[in-house]
Write a protein that holds these residues in place. Structure first.
Motif, PDB file in Angstrom:
ATOM      1  N   UNK A   1      37.067   2.276  12.278  1.00  0.00           N
ATOM      2  CA  UNK A   1      38.099   1.281  12.567  1.00  0.00           C
ATOM      3  C   UNK A   1      39.473   1.941  12.549  1.00  0.00           C
ATOM      4  N   UNK A   2      40.429   1.330  13.264  1.00  0.00           N
ATOM      5  CA  UNK A   2      41.800   1.838  13.236  1.00  0.00           C
ATOM      6  C   UNK A   2      42.338   1.830  11.803  1.00  0.00           C
ATOM      7  N   UNK A   3      42.090   0.755  11.099  1.00  0.00           N
ATOM      8  CA  UNK A   3      42.403   0.676   9.672  1.00  0.00           C
ATOM      9  C   UNK A   3      41.084   0.840   8.938  1.00  0.00           C
ATOM     10  N   UNK A   4      40.958   1.929   8.210  1.00  0.00           N
ATOM     11  CA  UNK A   4      39.671   2.313   7.642  1.00  0.00           C
ATOM     12  C   UNK A   4      39.088   1.234   6.736  1.00  0.00           C
ATOM     13  N   UNK A   5      37.823   0.898   7.020  1.00  0.00           N
ATOM     14  CA  UNK A   5      37.069   0.006   6.155  1.00  0.00           C
ATOM     15  C   UNK A   5      35.584   0.301   6.330  1.00  0.00           C
ATOM     16  N   UNK A   6      34.782  -0.276   5.477  1.00  0.00           N
ATOM     17  CA  UNK A   6      33.350   0.001   5.463  1.00  0.00           C
ATOM     18  C   UNK A   6      32.698  -0.438   6.770  1.00  0.00           C
TER      19      UNK A   6
ATOM     20  N   UNK B   1      33.716   5.957   8.096  1.00  0.00           N
ATOM     21  CA  UNK B   1      33.485   6.305   9.488  1.00  0.00           C
ATOM     22  C   UNK B   1      32.348   7.316   9.542  1.00  0.00           C
ATOM     23  N   UNK B   2      31.840   7.545  10.747  1.00  0.00           N
ATOM     24  CA  UNK B   2      30.726   8.463  10.895  1.00  0.00           C
ATOM     25  C   UNK B   2      30.777   9.080  12.285  1.00  0.00           C
ATOM     26  N   UNK B   3      30.022  10.150  12.461  1.00  0.00           N
ATOM     27  CA  UNK B   3      30.068  10.857  13.738  1.00  0.00           C
ATOM     28  C   UNK B   3      28.836  11.725  13.917  1.00  0.00           C
ATOM     29  N   UNK B   4      28.654  12.169  15.134  1.00  0.00           N
ATOM     30  CA  UNK B   4      27.702  13.238  15.431  1.00  0.00           C
ATOM     31  C   UNK B   4      28.336  14.135  16.478  1.00  0.00           C
ATOM     32  N   UNK B   5      28.316  15.431  16.220  1.00  0.00           N
ATOM     33  CA  UNK B   5      28.847  16.423  17.147  1.00  0.00           C
ATOM     34  C   UNK B   5      27.744  17.422  17.421  1.00  0.00           C
TER      35      UNK B   5
END
Length: 267
Positions: free
Chosen positions: A168-173, A150-154
């Motif tokens: 994703x709800x279930x973590x995947x690439x 996952x990724x983000x910007x704050x």
């Protein structure tokens, strides 16, 4: 040590359990987007914490207020630290003035953190340099987990703090190259562009206790007048990072600059 870091994290608005282990610095514990955005907002607000509001107001057809300023429920720390932060001595500002209940950092410390967080956007090689298109002072940080799960910007301006997360709800690439700067940042930019349509461009206010001085980029020490004069005469640009914001005082040997700063540090 680690325990004061956990303590400060909770004060900034992170309610998820954080075990006091060194791996915490590597992001070993997951927190929510709301928690991180709330924590970043403290830097934008001069060290003052503002509780995230989920519902501003609900009124009936007669105009009667049914619900107002309903805070957003966040995960609580089910395994709180063993130390008792409530019994700690009250914190004080740099000038000796006691902090109020919502003031979790001194204004000077909050400003220095915010100033450091401007680098990912303002530095030409920063991971969030695309945000410069908004044409106003901004600060923030990209983030990408291992294997691009996952990724983000704050980030924040002087008026608004916001965060964008992808996963994703279930973590995947997420896919090759799907980093915070590539996938999450454009979403943040689109939101902040619309959110600031009616807001003036404002600089981050410099609080009392913060001074500016030129530094020699080759040594990291304060630059003397001769060096600054010689560089100017030769047309040499000291480059990014030649201005230092410091929380503290100087002996007066180097006159402070009046412009913005690229890097900041606490003395």
């Amino acid at each position: 040590g680690i325990r004061p870091i956990v303590n400060l994290s909770h004060q900034l608005g992170i309610r998820s359990h954080l075990a006091p282990y060194p791996s915490l610095a590597l992001g070993a514990h997951a927190v929510t987007l709301v928690e991180m955005t709330s924590a970043y907002s403290v830097f934008a607000a001069g060290g003052r914490r503002v509780e995230p509001i989920f519902i501003r107001r609900v009124v009936d057809r007669d105009g009667k207020v049914l619900v107002e300023n309903l805070a957003l429920d966040r995960p609580s720390d089910e395994s709180p630290p063993t130390w008792e932060s409530a019994k700690q001595a009250p914190q004080v500002l740099a000038d000796g003035v006691p902090m109020g209940p919502d003031q979790v950092m001194s204004p000077s410390d909050a400003f220095l953190v915010a100033d450091l967080l401007r680098a990912p956007i303002e530095h030409p090689g920063g991971t969030a340099a695309k945000a410069r298109v908004l044409g106003r002072p901004l600060a923030g940080k990209t983030g990408t987990t291992d294997d691009h799960g996952d990724c983000w910007f704050i980030g924040f301006s002087t008026d608004i703090a916001a965060g964008a997360w992808l996963g994703f709800d279930v973590r995947r690439n997420l896919g090759k190259g799907e980093t915070g700067g590539r996938a999450a940042l454009p979403i943040w930019i689109d939101f902040m562009r619309e959110a600031h349509l009616d807001k003036p461009v404002r600089q981050f206010p410099v609080p009392e206790g913060v001074s500016y001085a030129r530094v020699d980029p080759s040594t990291g020490k304060l630059a003397d007048d001769d060096l600054a004069t010689a560089a100017k005469a030769l047309g040499i640009d000291a480059g990014w990072g030649d201005t230092l914001g410091v929380s503290g005082t100087f002996d007066g040997s180097v006159p402070p600059t009046t412009g913005g700063t690229d890097t900041a540090a606490a003395a």
